[in-house]
Design a protein around this motif. Sequence first.
Motif, short mmCIF file in Angstrom:
data_model
loop_
_atom_site.label_atom_id
_atom_site.label_comp_id
_atom_site.label_asym_id
_atom_site.label_seq_id
_atom_site.Cartn_x
_atom_site.Cartn_y
_atom_site.Cartn_z
N TYR A 107 -96.59 -9.70 -76.98
CA TYR A 107 -95.52 -10.03 -76.04
C TYR A 107 -94.75 -8.78 -75.65
CZ TYR A 107 -96.89 -14.42 -77.97
OH TYR A 107 -97.64 -15.47 -78.38
N PRO A 108 -95.23 -8.08 -74.61
CA PRO A 108 -94.58 -6.84 -74.21
C PRO A 108 -93.27 -7.09 -73.47
CG PRO A 108 -96.46 -7.25 -72.80
CD PRO A 108 -96.41 -8.37 -73.79
N ILE A 109 -92.42 -6.07 -73.43
CA ILE A 109 -91.11 -6.18 -72.78
C ILE A 109 -91.24 -6.38 -71.28
CG2 ILE A 109 -90.86 -3.63 -72.65
CD1 ILE A 109 -87.84 -5.77 -73.33
N HIS A 115 -85.12 -7.70 -77.93
CA HIS A 115 -85.90 -8.67 -77.13
C HIS A 115 -87.16 -9.10 -77.90
CE1 HIS A 115 -88.05 -10.23 -73.51
NE2 HIS A 115 -89.10 -9.65 -74.07
N GLU A 116 -87.84 -8.12 -78.50
CA GLU A 116 -89.08 -8.45 -79.23
C GLU A 116 -88.79 -9.35 -80.43
OE1 GLU A 116 -91.71 -7.90 -77.71
OE2 GLU A 116 -90.85 -6.53 -76.24
N HIS A 173 -88.62 -12.79 -79.36
CA HIS A 173 -89.96 -13.42 -79.34
C HIS A 173 -90.34 -13.90 -80.74
CE1 HIS A 173 -91.33 -12.80 -75.27
NE2 HIS A 173 -91.16 -11.50 -75.31
N GLU A 201 -89.67 -15.56 -71.92
CA GLU A 201 -89.21 -14.17 -71.83
C GLU A 201 -87.68 -14.12 -71.72
OE1 GLU A 201 -90.55 -11.16 -72.04
OE2 GLU A 201 -92.49 -12.02 -72.53
N TYR A 221 -91.62 -10.05 -64.90
CA TYR A 221 -92.31 -11.31 -65.20
C TYR A 221 -92.21 -12.30 -64.04
CZ TYR A 221 -93.56 -10.08 -69.92
OH TYR A 221 -94.14 -9.47 -71.00
ZN LIG Z 1 -91.10 -10.11 -73.77
#
Ligand SMILES: [Zn+2]
Length: 278
Positions: A2-4, A154-155, A158, A221, A256
């Motif tokens: 799950y990238p930023i 943020h990560e 997730h 996200e 996104y």
């Molecule tokens: Zn993300």
Amino acid sequence: MYPISSNNFTNSPYTNSYTSQPYWQGGYSQPAYGYYEQPSQPADGAGKTVAMAGLLQVIALGLNKASQWFSNKLAAGKEFTSASNVHRVADEMVRKNNLDVHVGYINDANKYAYARAYNLGGQLEEVARGQNAFFTDKLKLAVAPEHKPSLILHELGHAINAKNAFTKVLQNTRRYAPFAPTALLLANGLFSNKNDGKKSFIERNAGLLGFAAFLPTIVEEGLASFRGIKAAKKVLNNPAGLNILKKNYLLALSTYILAGIGLGVASKQAVLEDSIRT
Ligand SMILES: [Zn+2]
């Protein structure tokens, strides 16, 4: 994974199944359905369809450019507080939510050791450069650039989402979203009556349906960012720079949203090109 940001991750799952090129780089519309040479439909209708296909291609390229712009802005974004403050917030998120996740702050010195330990190949290169951050539930690992630690919040958002049954479902949908154009094509072939001359529901709404397939990802996200912001606000007691964090996360979310629109465009293109061929 799950990238930023959805644009700067080379091993993104959002590649189209035919060309394995990201659809926002125009990969979808190219070899998958072949180039048509001479439209077999009456000239008038075909002309409009071809013009529409051209327009969609221009929109897809524009989306790609815009997404790159947001990614660059995010990469150039300032840190909202000191690194030690960010570490405190991250530690508190891990502790309070009982996260079974290793948090790594990646730099040029430790990137090889991390890559070996987690079998990540070259994926930490851009993290070390400050261009990406990601969480992987499978490896129980969250990483952010050492000189841009705020991306970790943020990560970890997730990571919290991964522990909740409902948000885990949202997370999992991103694996299937890239297949929306193909799925819509198949469904259209099964359910539409080609002989009645009218456009099917799928033909009329392909763009919206493609976007809808990506919507759970956008929501998840946004929620990951919300959790990070909430933790920073609480642990650091309303830090002065919180708006900088919000702005950075909004830039990330924008990539996104653009990817979702891109999937809508790719879906529309797929259905349109199919109607040109048949
Ligand atoms: Zn993300």
